[in-house]
Design an enzyme around this catalytic site. Structure first.
Site, PDB file in Angstrom:
ATOM      1  N   HIS A 268     -35.889 -41.919  12.483  1.00 16.93           N
ATOM      2  CA  HIS A 268     -35.815 -41.844  11.021  1.00 16.93           C
ATOM      3  C   HIS A 268     -34.716 -40.862  10.606  1.00 16.93           C
ATOM      4  CE1 HIS A 268     -37.170 -42.359   6.942  1.00 16.93           C
ATOM      5  NE2 HIS A 268     -37.077 -41.050   6.788  1.00 16.93           N
TER       6      HIS A 268
ATOM      7  N   ASN B  54     -27.409 -47.500  17.040  1.00 15.96           N
ATOM      8  CA  ASN B  54     -28.298 -46.710  17.906  1.00 15.96           C
ATOM      9  C   ASN B  54     -28.600 -47.459  19.202  1.00 15.96           C
ATOM     10  OD1 ASN B  54     -29.198 -44.089  16.541  1.00 15.96           O
ATOM     11  ND2 ASN B  54     -29.247 -45.602  14.885  1.00 15.96           N
TER      12      ASN B  54
HETATM   13  C1  GRF Z   1     -30.678 -45.714  11.178  1.00 20.99           C
HETATM   14  O1  GRF Z   1     -30.233 -44.806  10.208  1.00 20.99           O
HETATM   15  C2  GRF Z   1     -32.148 -45.566  11.366  1.00 20.99           C
HETATM   16  O2  GRF Z   1     -32.605 -44.269  11.296  1.00 20.99           O
HETATM   17  C3  GRF Z   1     -32.669 -46.355  10.201  1.00 20.99           C
HETATM   18  O3  GRF Z   1     -31.832 -47.489  10.193  1.00 20.99           O
HETATM   19  C4  GRF Z   1     -30.550 -47.136  10.675  1.00 20.99           C
HETATM   20  C5  GRF Z   1     -30.152 -48.094  11.757  1.00 20.99           C
HETATM   21  O4  GRF Z   1     -28.818 -47.982  12.128  1.00 20.99           O
HETATM   22  N1  GRF Z   1     -34.070 -46.597  10.308  1.00 20.99           N
HETATM   23  P1  GRF Z   1     -28.253 -48.855  13.336  1.00 20.99           P
HETATM   24  O5  GRF Z   1     -28.713 -50.281  13.145  1.00 20.99           O
HETATM   25  O6  GRF Z   1     -28.759 -48.277  14.616  1.00 20.99           O
HETATM   26  O7  GRF Z   1     -26.748 -48.764  13.246  1.00 20.99           O
END
Ligand code: GRF
Length: 209
Positions: free
Chosen positions: A110, A14
């Site tokens: 989330h 992300n």
């Molecule tokens: C995502 O699914 C977020 O919603 C959750 O942890 C994950 C993180 O993924 N809280 P990344 O580290 O961004 O790949």
């Protein structure tokens, strides 16, 4: 220019979406000024360093004294004078010491349509329940875990033959879209509390980018 701090704990996909679609996008009036990570050695730190973004590791050394860690977070983050703080896969509960320092400035991502499936294993929970529809939520972070009013949500249909891996892949794609959109909306000043009902956010999502 919206000054954004991103908080991460692990892979950082992300964060990468924000680097590619916000930080490096000249059409978006926002920059990531700091990445804070709860774990040394996380892949997310490499992603930030590759993009030339300053990083800081703030670990929870003593789980019984979360407030001490949160006071350190306050110091590290407030120095950057942020306008928005994005928890993008930040996997450690924070206290009011942190959240009250930055009221209405912290958003969390989330992997479910809240209020369904808060907490850990949201994607597994959706499969266990057999829901036909799950999704992702960006919401204001408040002291209740995965509480706080939603800013944006996107549904993700669950298929009969989905596994944790196949559903996770589509949920993560949706996360990257929704989180990017949320930060763009903030950069355009289109997100605010509803003065008539402070439990709700008003999103002006008409026109613009
Ligand atoms: C995502 O699914 C977020 O919603 C959750 O942890 C994950 C993180 O993924 N809280 P990344 O580290 O961004 O790949």
């Amino acid at each position: 220019m919206l000054r954004v701090v991103v908080m991460v704990s692990g892979n950082g996909s992300n964060l990468q979406a924000l680097i590619d679609n916000v930080h490096r996008n000249p059409k978006v009036d926002a920059e990531i000024v700091l990445v804070v990570c709860s774990k040394d050695g996380a892949r997310a730190l490499e992603r930030a360093e590759d993009a030339g973004i300053p990083t800081s590791v703030v670990a929870l050394d003593d789980p019984a004294r979360r407030e001490v860690r949160d006071a350190r977070l306050n110091g590290v983050i407030s120095r950057m004078e942020p306008d928005l703080i994005v928890m993008a896969g930040w996997m450690s509960i924070v206290t009011g010491v942190f959240l009250n320092r930055f009221p209405d400035m912290v958003i969390n991502l989330h992997p479910s349509l809240l209020p369904s499936f808060p907490g850990l294993r949201a994607i597994e929970q959706a499969l266990e329940w057999g829901v036909r529809l799950t999704g992702v939520t960006v919401h204001i972070a408040e002291e209740a875990v995965d509480g706080g009013p939603p800013v944006l949500q996107e549904p993700v249909p669950v298929r009969g033959d989905d596994t944790v891996d196949t559903l996770s892949a589509r949920v993560h794609d949706a996360e990257h879209r929704v989180l990017t959109r949320a930060v763009v909306l903030y950069s355009e000043g289109r997100v605010r509390r509803d003065p008539a009902d402070p439990r709700h956010m008003i999103i002006n999502d008409e026109g613009g980018s």
